[in-house]
Design a protein around this motif. Sequence first.
Motif, PDB file in Angstrom:
ATOM      1  N   GLN A  88       0.947  -1.110  -0.148  1.00  0.00           N
ATOM      2  CA  GLN A  88      -0.015   0.023  -0.024  1.00  0.00           C
ATOM      3  C   GLN A  88       0.898   1.211  -0.026  1.00  0.00           C
ATOM      4  O   GLN A  88       2.153   1.218   0.380  1.00  0.00           O
ATOM      5  N   SER A 252      -2.783  -8.102   1.029  1.00  0.00           N
ATOM      6  CA  SER A 252      -4.269  -7.801   0.989  1.00  0.00           C
ATOM      7  C   SER A 252      -5.179  -8.897   0.874  1.00  0.00           C
ATOM      8  O   SER A 252      -4.819  -9.966   0.392  1.00  0.00           O
ATOM      9  N   CYS A 283      -2.514  -0.937  -4.699  1.00  0.00           N
ATOM     10  CA  CYS A 283      -3.956  -1.365  -5.358  1.00  0.00           C
ATOM     11  C   CYS A 283      -4.951  -1.365  -4.148  1.00  0.00           C
ATOM     12  O   CYS A 283      -4.487  -1.964  -3.219  1.00  0.00           O
ATOM     13  N   SER A 284      -6.278  -1.058  -4.553  1.00  0.00           N
ATOM     14  CA  SER A 284      -7.262  -1.494  -3.399  1.00  0.00           C
ATOM     15  C   SER A 284      -8.357  -1.864  -4.400  1.00  0.00           C
ATOM     16  O   SER A 284      -8.539  -1.747  -5.545  1.00  0.00           O
ATOM     17  N   ASP A 286     -12.604  -3.109  -3.873  1.00  0.00           N
ATOM     18  CA  ASP A 286     -13.895  -3.538  -2.937  1.00  0.00           C
ATOM     19  C   ASP A 286     -14.855  -4.572  -3.239  1.00  0.00           C
ATOM     20  O   ASP A 286     -15.142  -4.410  -4.548  1.00  0.00           O
ATOM     21  N   PHE A 300     -10.130   2.733  -7.021  1.00  0.00           N
ATOM     22  CA  PHE A 300     -10.286   1.334  -6.830  1.00  0.00           C
ATOM     23  C   PHE A 300     -10.139   0.370  -8.301  1.00  0.00           C
ATOM     24  O   PHE A 300     -10.579   0.944  -9.218  1.00  0.00           O
TER      25      PHE A 300
END
Length: 420
Positions: A88, A252, A283-284, A286, A300
Amino acid sequence: MKSINKIICAFVLVFSLLVLASCGEKDVDYVANLKLETPYENKEFVKDGIGKVELYQTVDGDTAWFTSGGVPIKIRFVSVDTPESTGQIEPWGKAASKFTGDILEKATTLVLESHNGEKPSLDTTGTRYLAFIWYRLDETSDLRNLNLEIVQEGFSTSKVTERSKYQTEFNSATTQALRKKLHVYSSKKDPDFDDSNGKELNIKQVIEQAKDLLGSRVNFEAIVTRKDGNYAYVENVVENVRYGVLVYLGFSSTLPQAFKPGYKLRVHGFVQEYNGQYQISGCSYDLFEYGSTSPDYTKFVRVLDKNASLEPTVVTAKDLNTGKVNLKTLVTIKDVVVNDIYMNDTMVDDGFAKEMTLTCKSGGETVQVRVSEIYVNGVPVTEKDFRGAKSNIDSLTGILDIYNDTYQIRLVSMTDVVYK
């Protein structure tokens, strides 16, 4: 009424004195005042809890690799917690990483000290020893505690716990950094942190402009072709040419749900450099598909298609060795014979999967195959899987990579090996 006025005046006077005292408070170099009192000469960190080491590799603001007793060990700096700069990306993470890296690379002496004065223990990941790092930049200076210096300079919040070693110094350094509003305690924005929605590019532009894009957010479409532990390889075709890039997923719990082979994604992340190669990280994702009405929606990763496909490029060893194929792309090579297998000296237990380098022949040319740590139904893949009759391979599929200026195919799954 006069009594009330006197009380008010007294309160104002006390408050004013406190403000003046605070304004006049002098800075203290807690790092210079702290001394290493435990002898470290002729001692070894892993065995004795203290010892001189050599820098092996920097990682981020609070993690690094060192060589102790000739063996590389990963160290998590105790009592500090710098912002993230790898898996992150957080404000001040890059600055903290640079601060730590610059000191470690310039140090003439490095000493590791366990956090409790005994044999070192591992952190919650079970892979990193906890330690204080002492250093000096020249042989005439005293050793300085890097952990404390990171806190004193405001690159980390203090993670010191009750009865921790040097607890008083860490608490005082934290208070001072907070008062001075340094870095993580600052109200100012980190100038090195890109908080934009990212540049809209294609994968070719990301790769070709990576040097200039370092630290920047980017958006591009790509198909996941392979996943390897905490990494994923994504590719796309632009102007009839295939391009690929590595994405670091970190630890993650949600990203692996998006980065599945065969998924087409809109990738959003930061361009980073690690070990001399460019990659995407930070990267993220959801799982519940973040609402498109949110201004942060573009930050995202998004799944565009769960049934996309990108077949591997069939190549020859000559194609690989002459650089005719782009790195980080999926390739298949046929008629492979394994001639030699190299493993680190520490890889002696067949109970564990091993990373191996296979020296092979295909079409009369030499080609290297790098084997990741692979398990098949819980059974480790070892050198036995590439010896004897299994040294003759009909086809092998993997990601084209480079190591020490030598092209190699990285094998990440045994389903990509077809024996003769």
